[in-house]
Design an enzyme around this catalytic site. Structure first.
Site, PDB file in Angstrom:
ATOM      1  N   ASP A  41     -16.718  -1.022   4.038  1.00 49.88           N
ATOM      2  CA  ASP A  41     -15.533  -0.199   3.831  1.00 49.88           C
ATOM      3  C   ASP A  41     -15.268  -0.099   2.323  1.00 49.88           C
ATOM      4  O   ASP A  41     -16.040  -0.623   1.518  1.00 49.88           O
ATOM      5  CB  ASP A  41     -14.324  -0.719   4.641  1.00 49.88           C
ATOM      6  CG  ASP A  41     -13.556  -1.828   3.942  1.00 49.88           C
ATOM      7  OD1 ASP A  41     -14.199  -2.633   3.254  1.00 49.88           O
ATOM      8  OD2 ASP A  41     -12.317  -1.890   4.088  1.00 49.88           O
ATOM      9  N   HIS A  97     -13.823  -7.406   9.793  1.00 48.49           N
ATOM     10  CA  HIS A  97     -13.543  -8.516   8.860  1.00 48.49           C
ATOM     11  C   HIS A  97     -14.274  -9.742   9.422  1.00 48.49           C
ATOM     12  O   HIS A  97     -13.966 -10.188  10.534  1.00 48.49           O
ATOM     13  CB  HIS A  97     -12.049  -8.853   8.829  1.00 48.49           C
ATOM     14  CG  HIS A  97     -11.186  -7.871   8.105  1.00 48.49           C
ATOM     15  ND1 HIS A  97     -11.037  -7.881   6.734  1.00 48.49           N
ATOM     16  CD2 HIS A  97     -10.411  -6.856   8.553  1.00 48.49           C
ATOM     17  CE1 HIS A  97     -10.204  -6.914   6.376  1.00 48.49           C
ATOM     18  NE2 HIS A  97      -9.804  -6.276   7.452  1.00 48.49           N
ATOM     19  N   ASP A 125     -14.512  -5.657   2.309  1.00 49.10           N
ATOM     20  CA  ASP A 125     -14.105  -6.835   3.074  1.00 49.10           C
ATOM     21  C   ASP A 125     -14.330  -6.591   4.573  1.00 49.10           C
ATOM     22  O   ASP A 125     -14.048  -7.455   5.394  1.00 49.10           O
ATOM     23  CB  ASP A 125     -12.657  -7.268   2.778  1.00 49.10           C
ATOM     24  CG  ASP A 125     -11.629  -6.189   3.043  1.00 49.10           C
ATOM     25  OD1 ASP A 125     -12.003  -5.068   3.438  1.00 49.10           O
ATOM     26  OD2 ASP A 125     -10.432  -6.470   2.841  1.00 49.10           O
ATOM     27  N   ARG A 126     -14.846  -5.392   4.911  1.00 49.46           N
ATOM     28  CA  ARG A 126     -15.192  -5.104   6.302  1.00 49.46           C
ATOM     29  C   ARG A 126     -16.600  -4.541   6.362  1.00 49.46           C
ATOM     30  O   ARG A 126     -17.028  -3.811   5.470  1.00 49.46           O
ATOM     31  CB  ARG A 126     -14.201  -4.116   6.923  1.00 49.46           C
ATOM     32  CG  ARG A 126     -12.839  -4.761   7.134  1.00 49.46           C
ATOM     33  CD  ARG A 126     -11.949  -3.952   8.055  1.00 49.46           C
ATOM     34  NE  ARG A 126     -11.597  -2.678   7.480  1.00 49.46           N
ATOM     35  CZ  ARG A 126     -11.895  -1.518   8.038  1.00 49.46           C
ATOM     36  NH1 ARG A 126     -12.556  -1.451   9.180  1.00 49.46           N
ATOM     37  NH2 ARG A 126     -11.529  -0.397   7.452  1.00 49.46           N
ATOM     38  N   SER A 179      -8.490  -0.094  -0.112  1.00 40.39           N
ATOM     39  CA  SER A 179      -9.369  -0.470   1.008  1.00 40.39           C
ATOM     40  C   SER A 179     -10.085   0.753   1.589  1.00 40.39           C
ATOM     41  O   SER A 179     -10.787   1.455   0.877  1.00 40.39           O
ATOM     42  CB  SER A 179      -8.551  -1.226   2.059  1.00 40.39           C
ATOM     43  OG  SER A 179      -9.403  -1.814   3.011  1.00 40.39           O
ATOM     44  N   HIS A 180      -9.877   1.026   2.877  1.00 44.88           N
ATOM     45  CA  HIS A 180     -10.599   2.108   3.566  1.00 44.88           C
ATOM     46  C   HIS A 180      -9.740   3.373   3.668  1.00 44.88           C
ATOM     47  O   HIS A 180     -10.095   4.299   4.391  1.00 44.88           O
ATOM     48  CB  HIS A 180     -10.943   1.639   4.982  1.00 44.88           C
ATOM     49  CG  HIS A 180      -9.725   1.225   5.744  1.00 44.88           C
ATOM     50  ND1 HIS A 180      -9.105   0.019   5.523  1.00 44.88           N
ATOM     51  CD2 HIS A 180      -8.980   1.891   6.657  1.00 44.88           C
ATOM     52  CE1 HIS A 180      -8.038  -0.047   6.309  1.00 44.88           C
ATOM     53  NE2 HIS A 180      -7.934   1.068   6.999  1.00 44.88           N
ATOM     54  N   ARG A 207       0.819  -1.205   0.000  1.00 42.95           N
ATOM     55  CA  ARG A 207       0.000   0.000   0.000  1.00 42.95           C
ATOM     56  C   ARG A 207       0.853   1.255   0.000  1.00 42.95           C
ATOM     57  O   ARG A 207       1.879   1.282   0.670  1.00 42.95           O
ATOM     58  CB  ARG A 207      -0.912   0.005   1.233  1.00 42.95           C
ATOM     59  CG  ARG A 207      -2.133   0.878   1.086  1.00 42.95           C
ATOM     60  CD  ARG A 207      -2.874   0.978   2.386  1.00 42.95           C
ATOM     61  NE  ARG A 207      -3.501  -0.284   2.766  1.00 42.95           N
ATOM     62  CZ  ARG A 207      -3.888  -0.550   4.012  1.00 42.95           C
ATOM     63  NH1 ARG A 207      -3.675   0.320   4.969  1.00 42.95           N
ATOM     64  NH2 ARG A 207      -4.485  -1.695   4.298  1.00 42.95           N
ATOM     65  N   ASP A 237     -13.557  -1.417   0.058  1.00 43.22           N
ATOM     66  CA  ASP A 237     -13.510  -2.582  -0.829  1.00 43.22           C
ATOM     67  C   ASP A 237     -14.373  -3.731  -0.297  1.00 43.22           C
ATOM     68  O   ASP A 237     -14.275  -4.861  -0.776  1.00 43.22           O
ATOM     69  CB  ASP A 237     -12.067  -3.038  -1.074  1.00 43.22           C
ATOM     70  CG  ASP A 237     -11.369  -3.510   0.199  1.00 43.22           C
ATOM     71  OD1 ASP A 237     -11.748  -3.054   1.290  1.00 43.22           O
ATOM     72  OD2 ASP A 237     -10.453  -4.338   0.092  1.00 43.22           O
ATOM     73  N   LYS A 260      -3.915  -6.454  -2.641  1.00 45.64           N
ATOM     74  CA  LYS A 260      -4.097  -7.610  -1.763  1.00 45.64           C
ATOM     75  C   LYS A 260      -3.856  -8.837  -2.630  1.00 45.64           C
ATOM     76  O   LYS A 260      -4.388  -8.917  -3.750  1.00 45.64           O
ATOM     77  CB  LYS A 260      -5.505  -7.609  -1.160  1.00 45.64           C
ATOM     78  CG  LYS A 260      -5.686  -6.503  -0.123  1.00 45.64           C
ATOM     79  CD  LYS A 260      -7.059  -6.455   0.499  1.00 45.64           C
ATOM     80  CE  LYS A 260      -7.096  -5.335   1.543  1.00 45.64           C
ATOM     81  NZ  LYS A 260      -8.457  -4.988   1.976  1.00 45.64           N
TER      82      LYS A 260
HETATM   83 ZN   LIG Z   1     -11.069  -3.265   3.194  1.00 46.55          ZN
END
Ligand SMILES: [Zn+2]
Length: 464
Positions: free
Chosen positions: A244, A331, A248-249, A110-111, A22, A246, A120
């Site tokens: 979030d 998650h 995944d949360r 992501s966030h 990142r 993407d 990822k």
């Molecule tokens: Zn995420």
């Protein structure tokens, strides 16, 4: 064979992180880095006997260019690339599980803020992290990349992904739900998913916009849930779901607009999973409330406390065969009827199914949990050089004093009043703390104990 066009690429030292890659676009991360990641990962993939990869991307403004450079790097090293396009990170995981490919890379920040981006990675169906990510840096520095001409194809998986999630909806009565994609990559999938579910669905920020105009897509920050809380109350919804950047949360609010944290709604999910799979292992990270571990045990499950970090939890889950795992951060991993990766859309549908099958509201469920008082996750600065040493010193002092210490990840100390946690972040120069007690007086005692240990190691305690 050495490739002169990309000999000895060096990444900015900050971008190869513990669980992902990142950086800040145009500052620490650019298209040349994306190409070098493609070429380095191709080397690892070939070594593992793989030749095909799925690549997806989120809705950030920089994602199309970074994805294109990554795909170019992979193909130049002889890897066949299946581009699945714009969507949430779990859609890329779904592609890896269903398309018969050997690996996957998601381009996502992501966030994080709009000008950040990253990757990822999966090798086979496993997360690719820690020392594996560091190895990409060494391969890139050597410039020793394989050469070839991989095929690049495009494949839409959005409809199949959404249909798979909807397949596991098992509710009976129609409910009203507010959903907030936060302008993140979940938008299209969320629209398609809710259009095929019974009940009434109020959609917020479903148009994907990498500038995140409404609010930041990070449901662990209460201020990012204000719009959802307001919509739940205004539209008289049974509950609300936030994603979030993407997806995944997940973040959850009940029908009264109150936030439920990951360790609270995990009790609801664990109850459902344990009914189908009695006695199974349920994993949660060290930041989670004692209430969750106690409730899992009370319901006949085997609670397992594990290290914080989505890649670590996913690996532990595969190792133990646990059907469900979750983190405070939102998650949530389902192997029960699903693939075992963190998918917030899937978790949202499972929560909806549970509530739509029963008669209890989410607010009633929340009020039925044993009452505890706890701090949120407290994060405060500590240098990279000191953060792990501080934990070691604290642990040594506590052990000498005969304290009840769990050292799975940092120190989690149990006392007569409750518990407190101190751990070093794997990704930032911060220490993370949390405390939980049965009442306010107990919480004050625990904060005092924590502060005392920090001062003894020369760290200024946080404001709590
Ligand atoms: Zn995420």
């Amino acid at each position: 064979m050495r490739d002169d066009t990309l000999a000895g690429h060096r990444f900015h030292p900050s971008i190869l992180r513990e669980y992902d890659i990142r950086g800040i676009v145009g500052e620490t991360l650019g298209e040349a880095d994306a190409r070098a990641i493609g070429r380095s990962f191709a080397s690892v993939l070939k070594e593992a006997g793989g030749k095909t990869i799925a690549v997806g991307r989120d809705g950030r403004l920089s994602s199309p260019a970074i994805e294109a450079a990554l795909v170019e790097g992979l193909a130049q090293s002889g890897i066949n690339v299946v581009r699945v396009g714009l969507g949430p990170t779990p859609m890329l995981y779904f592609a890896v599980h269903t398309l018969g490919v050997d690996a996957g890379i998601m381009v996502t920040g992501s966030h994080n803020p709009p000008d950040h981006n990253g990757f990822k990675l999966m090798l086979g169906k496993k997360p690719f992290f820690a020392a594996d990510i560091q190895r990409l840096g060494k391969i890139a520095a050597s410039g020793d990349f394989p050469r070839g001409a991989g095929r690049v194809s495009e494949r839409t998986v959005l409809e199949a992904y959404v249909a798979r999630i909807r397949h596991d909806f098992d509710g009976a009565r129609p409910l009203a739900v507010a959903w907030d994609a936060g302008s993140g990559a979940a938008g299209e999938a969320m629209k398609l998913l809710t259009s095929g579910l019974p009940g009434r669905h109020v959609l917020l920020n479903e148009v994907i916009d990498g500038r995140f105009p409404a609010h930041h897509p990070d449901p662990t920050e209460p201020k990012n849930l204000l719009q959802l809380q307001e919509a739940v109350r205004r539209e008289a919804c049974d509950f609300g779901v936030a994603f979030d950047g993407d997806a995944d949360r997940i973040g959850i609010v009940d029908g009264r607009g109150r936030i439920l944290w990951g360790d609270q709604f995990m009790v609801l999910l664990a109850r459902d999973v344990l009914r189908n799979a009695p006695g199974s292992t349920i994993i949660a990270d060290v930041k989670a409330s004692q209430v969750l571990f106690d409730e899992v045990a009370r319901m006949g499950g085997k609670p397992l406390m594990w290290r914080t970090g989505h890649s670590l939890i996913k690996s532990k889950m595969a190792e133990t065969g646990a059907p469900l795992a979750g983190e405070m951060s939102g998650h949530i991993f389902f192997a029960d009827r699903y693939y075992g990766y963190d998918d917030a859309l899937y978790a949202g549908v499972r929560i909806l199914g549970i509530l739509a099958r029963g008669t209890e509201s989410l607010a009633q469920f929340r009020d039925s949990l044993p009452a505890v008082v706890n701090t949120p996750e407290l994060r405060f600065p500590c240098s990279e050089q000191r953060k792990f040493a501080v934990i070691d010193e604290v642990r040594a002092r506590l052990e000498r004093a005969g304290a009840n210490v769990s050292a799975i990840d940092g120190v989690r100390v149990k006392t007569g009043s409750g518990w407190w946690l101190l751990r070093a972040s794997n990704t930032q120069e911060v220490l993370v703390a949390r405390a939980e007690a049965r009442d306010e007086a107990g919480l004050e005692t625990l904060k005092g104990l924590l502060a005392e240990q920090l001062r003894a190691s020369g760290v200024t305690p946080p404001q709590f």
